[in-house]
Design a protein around this motif. Structure first.
Motif, PDB file in Angstrom:
ATOM      1  N   GLU A 121       0.802  -1.090  -0.064  1.00  0.00           N
ATOM      2  CA  GLU A 121       0.089   0.021   0.025  1.00  0.00           C
ATOM      3  C   GLU A 121       0.929   1.230  -0.051  1.00  0.00           C
ATOM      4  O   GLU A 121       0.454   2.190  -0.573  1.00  0.00           O
ATOM      5  N   THR A 122       1.856   1.118   0.669  1.00  0.00           N
ATOM      6  CA  THR A 122       2.810   2.371   0.863  1.00  0.00           C
ATOM      7  C   THR A 122       3.660   2.487  -0.544  1.00  0.00           C
ATOM      8  O   THR A 122       3.710   3.776  -1.059  1.00  0.00           O
ATOM      9  N   PHE A 123       3.929   1.695  -1.298  1.00  0.00           N
ATOM     10  CA  PHE A 123       4.646   1.559  -2.415  1.00  0.00           C
ATOM     11  C   PHE A 123       3.350   2.143  -3.519  1.00  0.00           C
ATOM     12  O   PHE A 123       3.857   2.987  -4.444  1.00  0.00           O
ATOM     13  N   ALA A 124       2.178   1.808  -3.581  1.00  0.00           N
ATOM     14  CA  ALA A 124       1.007   2.187  -4.302  1.00  0.00           C
ATOM     15  C   ALA A 124       0.852   3.786  -4.181  1.00  0.00           C
ATOM     16  O   ALA A 124       0.732   4.598  -5.012  1.00  0.00           O
ATOM     17  N   LEU A 125       0.866   4.012  -2.826  1.00  0.00           N
ATOM     18  CA  LEU A 125       0.687   5.434  -2.268  1.00  0.00           C
ATOM     19  C   LEU A 125       1.843   6.393  -3.019  1.00  0.00           C
ATOM     20  O   LEU A 125       1.706   7.306  -3.730  1.00  0.00           O
ATOM     21  N   ALA A 126       2.991   5.902  -2.861  1.00  0.00           N
ATOM     22  CA  ALA A 126       4.366   6.817  -3.347  1.00  0.00           C
ATOM     23  C   ALA A 126       4.216   6.603  -5.126  1.00  0.00           C
ATOM     24  O   ALA A 126       4.280   7.887  -5.713  1.00  0.00           O
ATOM     25  N   LEU A 127       3.703   5.550  -5.656  1.00  0.00           N
ATOM     26  CA  LEU A 127       3.544   5.782  -7.198  1.00  0.00           C
ATOM     27  C   LEU A 127       2.588   6.902  -7.513  1.00  0.00           C
ATOM     28  O   LEU A 127       2.485   7.294  -8.380  1.00  0.00           O
ATOM     29  N   SER A 128       1.447   6.695  -6.742  1.00  0.00           N
ATOM     30  CA  SER A 128       0.253   7.665  -7.027  1.00  0.00           C
ATOM     31  C   SER A 128       0.642   9.012  -6.797  1.00  0.00           C
ATOM     32  O   SER A 128      -0.098  10.068  -7.341  1.00  0.00           O
ATOM     33  N   ILE A 129       1.739   9.410  -6.013  1.00  0.00           N
ATOM     34  CA  ILE A 129       2.180  11.034  -6.174  1.00  0.00           C
ATOM     35  C   ILE A 129       3.073  11.336  -7.185  1.00  0.00           C
ATOM     36  O   ILE A 129       3.827  12.213  -7.116  1.00  0.00           O
ATOM     37  N   GLY A 130       3.334  10.330  -8.066  1.00  0.00           N
ATOM     38  CA  GLY A 130       4.354  10.661  -9.022  1.00  0.00           C
ATOM     39  C   GLY A 130       5.691  10.492  -8.858  1.00  0.00           C
ATOM     40  O   GLY A 130       6.658  10.977  -9.786  1.00  0.00           O
ATOM     41  N   LEU A 131       6.160   9.780  -7.889  1.00  0.00           N
ATOM     42  CA  LEU A 131       7.723   9.730  -7.474  1.00  0.00           C
ATOM     43  C   LEU A 131       8.241   8.803  -8.583  1.00  0.00           C
ATOM     44  O   LEU A 131       7.726   7.809  -9.110  1.00  0.00           O
ATOM     45  N   GLU A 132       9.592   9.203  -9.029  1.00  0.00           N
ATOM     46  CA  GLU A 132      10.275   8.163 -10.135  1.00  0.00           C
ATOM     47  C   GLU A 132      11.099   7.423  -9.554  1.00  0.00           C
ATOM     48  O   GLU A 132      11.563   6.083 -10.365  1.00  0.00           O
ATOM     49  N   LYS A 133      11.473   7.503  -8.587  1.00  0.00           N
ATOM     50  CA  LYS A 133      12.454   6.683  -8.037  1.00  0.00           C
ATOM     51  C   LYS A 133      12.262   6.383  -6.577  1.00  0.00           C
ATOM     52  O   LYS A 133      11.912   7.408  -5.940  1.00  0.00           O
ATOM     53  N   LEU A 134      12.345   5.416  -5.805  1.00  0.00           N
ATOM     54  CA  LEU A 134      12.044   5.029  -4.353  1.00  0.00           C
ATOM     55  C   LEU A 134      13.040   4.170  -3.825  1.00  0.00           C
ATOM     56  O   LEU A 134      13.979   3.423  -4.474  1.00  0.00           O
ATOM     57  N   VAL A 135      13.580   4.603  -2.497  1.00  0.00           N
ATOM     58  CA  VAL A 135      14.570   3.781  -1.762  1.00  0.00           C
ATOM     59  C   VAL A 135      14.074   3.673  -0.540  1.00  0.00           C
ATOM     60  O   VAL A 135      13.238   4.277   0.005  1.00  0.00           O
ATOM     61  N   VAL A 136      14.659   2.463   0.014  1.00  0.00           N
ATOM     62  CA  VAL A 136      14.353   2.117   1.430  1.00  0.00           C
ATOM     63  C   VAL A 136      15.885   1.604   2.075  1.00  0.00           C
ATOM     64  O   VAL A 136      16.843   1.327   1.435  1.00  0.00           O
ATOM     65  N   GLN A 137      15.802   1.875   3.480  1.00  0.00           N
ATOM     66  CA  GLN A 137      17.145   1.445   4.024  1.00  0.00           C
ATOM     67  C   GLN A 137      16.830   0.800   5.318  1.00  0.00           C
ATOM     68  O   GLN A 137      16.131   1.086   6.163  1.00  0.00           O
ATOM     69  N   MET A 138      17.734  -0.198   5.714  1.00  0.00           N
ATOM     70  CA  MET A 138      17.430  -0.858   7.025  1.00  0.00           C
ATOM     71  C   MET A 138      18.716  -1.584   7.373  1.00  0.00           C
ATOM     72  O   MET A 138      19.448  -1.747   6.556  1.00  0.00           O
ATOM     73  N   HIS A 179      14.471   1.424  -6.261  1.00  0.00           N
ATOM     74  CA  HIS A 179      13.508   1.203  -7.202  1.00  0.00           C
ATOM     75  C   HIS A 179      13.338   2.336  -8.258  1.00  0.00           C
ATOM     76  O   HIS A 179      12.927   3.310  -7.900  1.00  0.00           O
ATOM     77  N   ASN A 180      13.730   1.902  -9.490  1.00  0.00           N
ATOM     78  CA  ASN A 180      13.730   3.147 -10.497  1.00  0.00           C
ATOM     79  C   ASN A 180      12.273   2.891 -11.064  1.00  0.00           C
ATOM     80  O   ASN A 180      12.266   2.374 -12.245  1.00  0.00           O
ATOM     81  N   VAL A 181      11.318   3.463 -10.571  1.00  0.00           N
ATOM     82  CA  VAL A 181       9.984   3.519 -11.057  1.00  0.00           C
ATOM     83  C   VAL A 181       9.758   3.770 -12.476  1.00  0.00           C
ATOM     84  O   VAL A 181       9.206   3.271 -13.340  1.00  0.00           O
ATOM     85  N   ALA A 182      10.401   5.145 -12.755  1.00  0.00           N
ATOM     86  CA  ALA A 182      10.188   5.487 -14.171  1.00  0.00           C
ATOM     87  C   ALA A 182      10.797   4.771 -15.191  1.00  0.00           C
ATOM     88  O   ALA A 182      10.158   4.547 -16.272  1.00  0.00           O
ATOM     89  N   GLN A 183      11.938   4.251 -14.889  1.00  0.00           N
ATOM     90  CA  GLN A 183      12.560   3.094 -16.134  1.00  0.00           C
ATOM     91  C   GLN A 183      11.571   1.840 -16.181  1.00  0.00           C
ATOM     92  O   GLN A 183      11.349   1.339 -17.131  1.00  0.00           O
ATOM     93  N   VAL A 184      11.132   1.401 -14.956  1.00  0.00           N
ATOM     94  CA  VAL A 184      10.211   0.088 -15.027  1.00  0.00           C
ATOM     95  C   VAL A 184       8.731   0.486 -15.804  1.00  0.00           C
ATOM     96  O   VAL A 184       8.339  -0.114 -16.526  1.00  0.00           O
ATOM     97  N   ARG A 185       8.442   1.807 -15.751  1.00  0.00           N
ATOM     98  CA  ARG A 185       7.140   2.410 -16.361  1.00  0.00           C
ATOM     99  C   ARG A 185       7.392   2.377 -17.989  1.00  0.00           C
ATOM    100  O   ARG A 185       6.407   2.005 -18.683  1.00  0.00           O
ATOM    101  N   ALA A 186       8.607   2.970 -18.091  1.00  0.00           N
ATOM    102  CA  ALA A 186       9.176   2.979 -19.726  1.00  0.00           C
ATOM    103  C   ALA A 186       9.026   1.669 -20.134  1.00  0.00           C
ATOM    104  O   ALA A 186       8.681   1.325 -21.541  1.00  0.00           O
TER     105      ALA A 186
END
Length: 198
Positions: A121-138, A179-186
């Motif tokens: 759900e957090t990933f889907a929310l991030a995509l819905s606000i138009g972000l092109e790249k996402l990162v997480v750290q742990m 995660h390079n969302v823009a590249q995956v979308r393309a």
């Protein structure tokens, strides 16, 4: 773009841990989130930049939500917060297209699909606000969380050795996944599947 324009809350999801409600965090949630944070193992807090079990940190967090630089999604079961997924972005930086996802889950509901549902759900929310790249750290020993994000398409980008210290002064390594969302979308658009990552 406002996140609520494309995704509406609350949402309800069935998991092995029961039905979970997702809703956007606001000032009214401050006490419940503080109780949740204080119930987490200290090690779980290490990959967050600040100790969210401190009231002053939580108050600053609420102010950032009100300013719009942070969006936090709460997972609630039986009136209690059991998880939180946060998207942090800085529209005034050199990387306004990048968002960082931060996520913590109560130990009571681990391995019951709650973490996976919240990360989806957090990933889907991030995509819905138009972000092109996402990162997480742990921390590197959080293998369950790493597996969840790798299942969403995140890949290792960096290992930060001795990057955080716990309360006992022991240093821990942090892994950064991207995660390079823009590249995956393309790529999906090239295959005729433009809506597959929404």
């Amino acid at each position: 773009m406002n996140s609520t324009e494309t995704r509406s809350y609350p949402r309800h999801v069935k998991t092995e841990g029961g039905t979970i409600e997702f809703h956007l965090m606001g000032p009214a949630d401050e006490a419940a989130v503080l109780a949740f944070a204080r119930g987490l193992p200290v090690h779980d807090l290490l990959f967050l930049p600040r100790n969210i079990s401190e009231p002053k940190v939580l108050s600053a967090w609420i102010k950032e939500i009100e300013r719009g630089s942070i969006i936090s999604l709460l997972a609630v079961k039986d009136g209690a917060v059991i998880g939180c997924g946060t998207i942090v972005r800085d529209p005034l930086s050199w990387s306004p297209h990048v968002g960082e996802i931060r996520m913590v889950i109560s130990t009571d509901v681990r391995s019951l699909g709650v973490g996976r549902a919240l990360s989806n759900e957090t990933f889907a929310l991030a995509l819905s606000i138009g972000l092109e790249k996402l990162v997480v750290q742990m921390t590197v020993d959080q293998t369950g969380a790493i597996a969840i994000f790798e299942g969403l398409g995140f890949r290792g980008e960096a290992l930060l050795r001795n990057h955080v210290k716990d309360l006992a002064g022991k240093a821990h390594d942090i892994v950064v996944l991207g995660h390079n969302v823009a590249q995956v979308r393309a790529q999906l658009e090239a295959y005729g599947l433009p809506d597959a990552v929404k």
